[in-house]
Enzyme design. Structure first.
Site, PDB file in Angstrom:
ATOM      1  N   ASP A  46      -1.772  -5.030  10.057  1.00  0.00           N
ATOM      2  CA  ASP A  46      -1.117  -5.477  11.295  1.00  0.00           C
ATOM      3  C   ASP A  46      -1.478  -6.922  11.640  1.00  0.00           C
ATOM      4  OD1 ASP A  46      -0.165  -2.743  11.686  1.00  0.00           O
ATOM      5  OD2 ASP A  46      -2.213  -2.291  12.313  1.00  0.00           O
ATOM      6  N   HIS A  74       6.078  -4.014   8.620  1.00  0.00           N
ATOM      7  CA  HIS A  74       6.121  -5.453   8.855  1.00  0.00           C
ATOM      8  C   HIS A  74       7.296  -5.768   9.779  1.00  0.00           C
ATOM      9  CE1 HIS A  74       4.034  -6.097   4.691  1.00  0.00           C
ATOM     10  NE2 HIS A  74       3.230  -5.613   5.610  1.00  0.00           N
ATOM     11  N   LYS A 171      -0.043  11.210  -8.829  1.00  0.00           N
ATOM     12  CA  LYS A 171      -0.022  10.174  -9.869  1.00  0.00           C
ATOM     13  C   LYS A 171      -1.308  10.218 -10.696  1.00  0.00           C
ATOM     14  CE  LYS A 171       0.467   5.112 -10.207  1.00  0.00           C
ATOM     15  NZ  LYS A 171       0.771   3.899  -9.418  1.00  0.00           N
TER      16      LYS A 171
END
Length: 454
Positions: A46, A74, A171
């Protein structure tokens, strides 16, 4: 016969010489044709990375995301219009640039298309023609398991609950699903999906998954996704070794949320530091150029975890209110505190920042006194470095440097010389402490409010 052998010998000599010349030229060390410019968060996220990326993306040829997923947020303001990005690179606003989502990113398909459609309603146009997605990127399952995982662990890690952790877990366990699986033979993809769903159901017996509905949804997304998919490694190789190009990499999350270097276990599931650029895009280290660290003029943190300079008082409330400190992704209230340069220096050690972008300086405009954290002590002893142990970080005492405030608005300032002398001193102290120059100073939300110092 002898004539034939003689001809071969004569023709072979120049060929051999050409081969030797070619090898000799390869042995000469050359600078890479193109290098990537990297923008990374230097705190807990942030910091205003999107604004810096938007600024640099205006003349970029390619803008890349290398890690994370829709757990990032964003905000970019252009012509008074506020765009929110989570998966799409902020540079997608540049109609002349290609936006690339690399193999290190987790693709949440519903989130991707919803985000694109929402921003299209605000004025984003032609994004499909400018977006490329790596075929090696993993797909975030629409299986709401983050909350269950946190509950099972017996603690709340303060994550966004967007399923990013489970996707990275799959993953690592080598049973995850990738974009290349989805856009290939769907019957093979379906088989893999059912195995993965079964794995989740075994792990979490209370988890209800409508497997057929999930597969139907994914089949529809496959058709929309297919035109955007490319061989990511080959795409980046061509970009780096072809004609001159400006290539920008937009980091998500931030250094102190990095899975290896962050305030573990209160971190995200990927590498948000500079190494993630290489692994998340297939960029050789020699092609990494300038690395810009984005630092908020104070410190914020979303969720739980140690926060040495936190101000749980009127000062923190003022920073939160003036800075509109609510998460773009979750809407959660951000915790606020003074700038912590011990923390930022640690981020610089890991990333090697070429320069700093100091954002949201204007939020400090009304404070009569401003502090910067410059050292930690624990049990009365100074700590030589940023501690790895969170039990230690939770208990540290912070040594502060105190500065007089400037008590006037900086929002209309457009050069360093126009800043109040107290603000200039604040910036200079940061540069001298970190031994890294400040290249930009942000004093507002718009592109024009980013003051370039050099």
């Amino acid at each position: 016969m002898s004539n034939g052998q003689e001809t071969a010998s004569l023709n072979g000599e120049p060929a051999l010489k050409r081969s030797r010349d070619s090898v000799d030229s390869l042995r000469i060390q050359r600078e890479p044709q193109n290098k990537v410019t990297v923008v990374l968060g230097a705190q807990w996220g942030d910091e205003g990375k999107g604004k810096v990326v938007d600024l640099l993306a205006m003349d970029a040829d390619i803008v890349c995301r290398c890690q994370g997923g829709n757990n990032a947020g964003h905000t970019v303001v252009v012509d008074s219009v506020e765009y929110d990005f989570h998966l799409l690179p902020s540079g997608v606003l540049n109609k002349k640039a290609i936006s690339f989502i690399g193999n290190g990113v987790v693709i949440h398909l519903p989130g991707l298309f919803e985000e694109a459609e929402k921003n299209s309603q605000k004025g984003l146009q032609g994004w499909e023609e400018r977006l490329k997605i790596s075929d090696r990127a993993h797909i975030g399952m629409v299986l709401m398991v983050s909350q269950l995982r946190q509950q099972q662990a017996g603690k709340n890690l303060g994550t966004t609950k967007k399923g990013i952790g489970p996707a990275y877990s799959s993953k690592a366990a080598r049973n995850g699903l990738r974009v290349c699986d989805l856009v290939s033979d769907f019957s093979v993809f379906e088989e893999k999906f059912r195995v993965l769903a079964g794995h989740f159901q075994t792990t979490y017996p209370n988890l209800n998954i409508d497997i057929d509905a999930e597969l139907e949804q994914l089949k529809g997304y496959a058709e929309r996704l297919r035109p955007l998919v490319t061989d990511g490694v080959y795409f980046m190789h061509k970009a780096l070794n072809g004609p001159s190009k400006k290539i920008l990499v937009e980091g998500a999350n931030a250094a102190l949320l990095d899975i290896d270097f962050g305030t573990y276990p209160f971190v995200t599931s990927s590498n948000c530091t500079v190494g993630g650029v290489c692994t998340g895009l297939g960029v050789p280290p020699s092609h990494v150029g300038r690395v810009y660290g984005v630092v908020k003029a104070y410190t914020t943190r979303v969720g739980v975890g140690a926060f040495p300079t936190e101000q749980d008082n009127d000062t923190g409330d003022l920073l939160q209110s003036r800075g509109r400190e609510f998460g773009v992704t979750t809407g959660r209230r951000r915790r606020c505190g003074w700038l912590d340069l011990v923390l930022v220096r640690y981020a610089h050690m890991v990333n090697g920042f070429s320069a700093i972008a100091l954002t949201k300086l204007d939020i400090l405009d009304t404070l009569p006194e401003i502090k910067i954290g410059i050292a930690y002590t624990a049990d009365g002893k100074p700590l030589p470095s940023f501690p790895a142990n969170m039990d230690v970080l939770t208990k540290v005492q912070v040594t502060y440097e105190t500065f007089p405030g400037w008590c006037c608005s900086t929002e209309g300032v457009r050069s360093f010389d126009e800043l109040p002398s107290q603000a200039q001193a604040y910036i200079s102290f940061i540069e001298n402490f970190l031994e890294v120059p400040v290249k930009w100073v942000g004093v507002g939300k718009s592109r024009e409010s980013m003051i370039k110092l050099f």
